[in-house]
Design an enzyme around this catalytic site. Structure first.
Site, PDB file in Angstrom:
ATOM      1  CG  HIS A 164      -2.339  12.441  33.201  1.00 38.14           C
ATOM      2  ND1 HIS A 164      -2.499  11.076  33.291  1.00 38.14           N
ATOM      3  CD2 HIS A 164      -3.355  12.874  32.418  1.00 38.14           C
ATOM      4  CE1 HIS A 164      -3.572  10.705  32.605  1.00 38.14           C
ATOM      5  NE2 HIS A 164      -4.107  11.802  32.061  1.00 38.14           N
ATOM      6  CG  HIS A 176      -4.533  13.743  27.170  1.00 39.84           C
ATOM      7  ND1 HIS A 176      -4.680  12.453  26.688  1.00 39.84           N
ATOM      8  CD2 HIS A 176      -4.798  13.674  28.492  1.00 39.84           C
ATOM      9  CE1 HIS A 176      -5.026  11.642  27.681  1.00 39.84           C
ATOM     10  NE2 HIS A 176      -5.106  12.378  28.788  1.00 39.84           N
ATOM     11  CG  HIS A 197      -6.219   7.587  30.947  1.00 39.29           C
ATOM     12  ND1 HIS A 197      -4.914   7.681  30.515  1.00 39.29           N
ATOM     13  CD2 HIS A 197      -6.795   8.809  30.736  1.00 39.29           C
ATOM     14  CE1 HIS A 197      -4.701   8.917  30.071  1.00 39.29           C
ATOM     15  NE2 HIS A 197      -5.820   9.616  30.200  1.00 39.29           N
ATOM     16  CD  GLU A 231     -10.653  10.066  33.149  1.00 40.54           C
ATOM     17  OE1 GLU A 231     -10.723  11.311  33.138  1.00 40.54           O
ATOM     18  OE2 GLU A 231     -10.041   9.421  32.280  1.00 40.54           O
ATOM     19  CG  ASP A 240      -6.433  15.016  32.088  1.00 42.41           C
ATOM     20  OD1 ASP A 240      -5.740  14.473  31.216  1.00 42.41           O
ATOM     21  OD2 ASP A 240      -7.505  14.541  32.480  1.00 42.41           O
ATOM     22  CD1 TRP A 299     -12.690  14.170  27.769  1.00 38.48           C
ATOM     23  CD2 TRP A 299     -10.986  14.796  26.453  1.00 38.48           C
ATOM     24  NE1 TRP A 299     -12.537  13.214  26.810  1.00 38.48           N
ATOM     25  CE2 TRP A 299     -11.505  13.567  25.976  1.00 38.48           C
ATOM     26  CE3 TRP A 299      -9.919  15.368  25.772  1.00 38.48           C
ATOM     27  CZ2 TRP A 299     -10.976  12.910  24.866  1.00 38.48           C
ATOM     28  CZ3 TRP A 299      -9.393  14.724  24.659  1.00 38.48           C
ATOM     29  CH2 TRP A 299      -9.923  13.504  24.221  1.00 38.48           C
TER      30      TRP A 299
END
Length: 415
Positions: free
Chosen positions: A55, A57, A208, A211, A307, A313
């Site tokens: 996982h 991005h 997702h 969350e 992530d 983020w």
């Protein structure tokens, strides 16, 4: 290729391993340390299957501070920052950053990646840039692409059409974000639609899910029910599920029965969710991590992931999955010796189940000769020392070789 003096996970003996034509052809026990001619002398260190990043991005990597910093540290300001940065995307921008991040991950023993790519972009710029990289990266790693609707499916203009278009371009997995949809009804409908779309195109699902620090966000039960009723079961993954840390135990007791029956997988991102969650709390502040230990103890598959690598983020991502294991062990009260002995499962075998690649993953005769050698003798030592990956081999070809750090001088102390 011949490897000698290797330790395997949960085995007391040393092993010699032979690879031919990119596959394991022999895995045999050694009676003692040997000094045979070989390609790799593991020197009694741990040889295991490569790390898996299930996982991340990649479309957003290395964009922290562009065009501005996420000053509140919240998930939702991160989404706002990314929406602004998304307008600046180009094929060269995306591909350059992705390849840099891939190099970082490869250098840390990762050979399998599932990346979520934002498809709430009418031009699908990032997806069109990353999809062709799957073939380019294949000698170094396997890349699965999730069509991820960052700003919603039902709540974003032409969200459904963009998701379908993403699958045509090359996405392998159908994503979702029900807690970010405008209404609960939209969120529920999106979960059933996602599973139906995946079935229609023979794809996997990775959502997702919940969350958010809201104990009333309960889309996980909808996703699990859809997975159970459709028969997709282990082809479905619920990522994050941080609202579960706010569920009351009576509800969780009921929920876990469904989760076990559904057969779905979970992915937790410990460092990022601890950083993002609890931002609306005073004290006590929520830890922001799903019930990793409880899910595992219930026999439900849970993998860990990073992530983000330096994006709106999470600005401290470094490609080191051992950090995620270390953090989860502490934050989820998994500090017993029995926890340590199987800690690497979270970033190896469990991730393989998430990506549905278990049949071709592992140190077994007949499987692809993909492996890493870590500077430690077992899971416990590797986790405690946050050990280096000293070899990474794919299809019998060396990707990286690293000399372990060595202290050349240190004072000798005595009582």
């Amino acid at each position: 290729m011949k490897i000698i003096n290797a330790r395997l996970r949960h085995k007391d003996q040393l092993y010699t391993i032979i690879c031919e034509n990119g596959y394991f052809t022999e895995v045999r026990i050694q009676t003692d340390v040997i000094s045979d001619e070989c390609d790799i002398d593991a020197q009694q260190q741990l040889l295991c299957a490569p790390f898996i990043e299930p996982h991340i991005h990649l479309d957003a990597v290395l964009t922290a501070g562009e065009p501005r910093w996420n000053k509140s540290g919240t998930l939702f300001e991160g989404i706002e920052c990314w929406a602004e940065r998304k307008q600046m995307l180009s094929e060269s921008d995306v591909q350059s950053r992705v390849l840099k991040a891939a190099e970082l991950l490869i250098s840390n023993g990762v050979q399998h990646i599932r990346t979520h790519i934002d498809v709430t972009d009418p031009n699908l710029t990032a997806l069109k840039a990353i999809a062709p990289l799957k073939e380019k990266l294949l000698p170094y790693l396997d890349l699965q692409i999730v069509a991820f609707p960052q700003e919603g499916i039902f709540s974003f203009p032409k969200g459904k059409q963009l998701m379908e278009q993403a699958l045509e371009i090359g996405a392998d997995v159908v994503g979702g974000i029900p807690h970010f949809e405008f209404t609960r009804e939209y969120g529920v409908d999106s979960m059933r639609w996602v599973v139906e779309l995946a079935q229609k195109h023979n794809k996997l699902v990775d959502v997702h899910c919940d969350e958010i620090d809201d104990g009333n966000s309960r889309f996980l039960e909808v996703l699990a029910t859809a997975a159970l009723e459709s028969g997709m079961t282990s082809k479905v993954t619920a990522s994050h599920t941080v609202a579960m840390h706010s569920y009351n135990n009576a509800y969780c007791s009921k929920l876990f029965r469904l989760l076990k029956m559904s057969g779905i997988n979970f992915v937790s991102c410990p460092t990022e969710n601890t950083h993002l969650q609890g931002r609306f709390d005073n004290f006590p502040k929520s830890r922001g991590i799903t019930r990793v230990k409880e899910l595992r103890n219930a026999g439900i598959n849970v993998a860990l992931a990073q992530d983000s690598i330096q994006d709106p983020w999470y600005s401290l991502g470094n490609g080191k999955l051992l950090r995620q294991v270390d953090f989860a062990l502490h934050a989820c009260h998994m500090m017993g010796y029995d926890d340590f002995k199987v800690a690497l499962d979270f970033i190896t075998d469990n991730g393989a189940k998430v990506m549905n690649i278990s049949d071709s993953y592992g140190i077994e005769v007949g499987k692809p000769a993909n492996f890493i050698v870590l500077n430690g003798k077992d899971d416990v030592e590797v986790i405690r020392e946050q050990s280096d990956v000293i070899w990474s081999v794919r299809k019998g070809e060396v990707l990286i070789e690293r000399k372990p750090s060595v202290i050349t001088q240190c004072p000798k102390l005595c009582l």
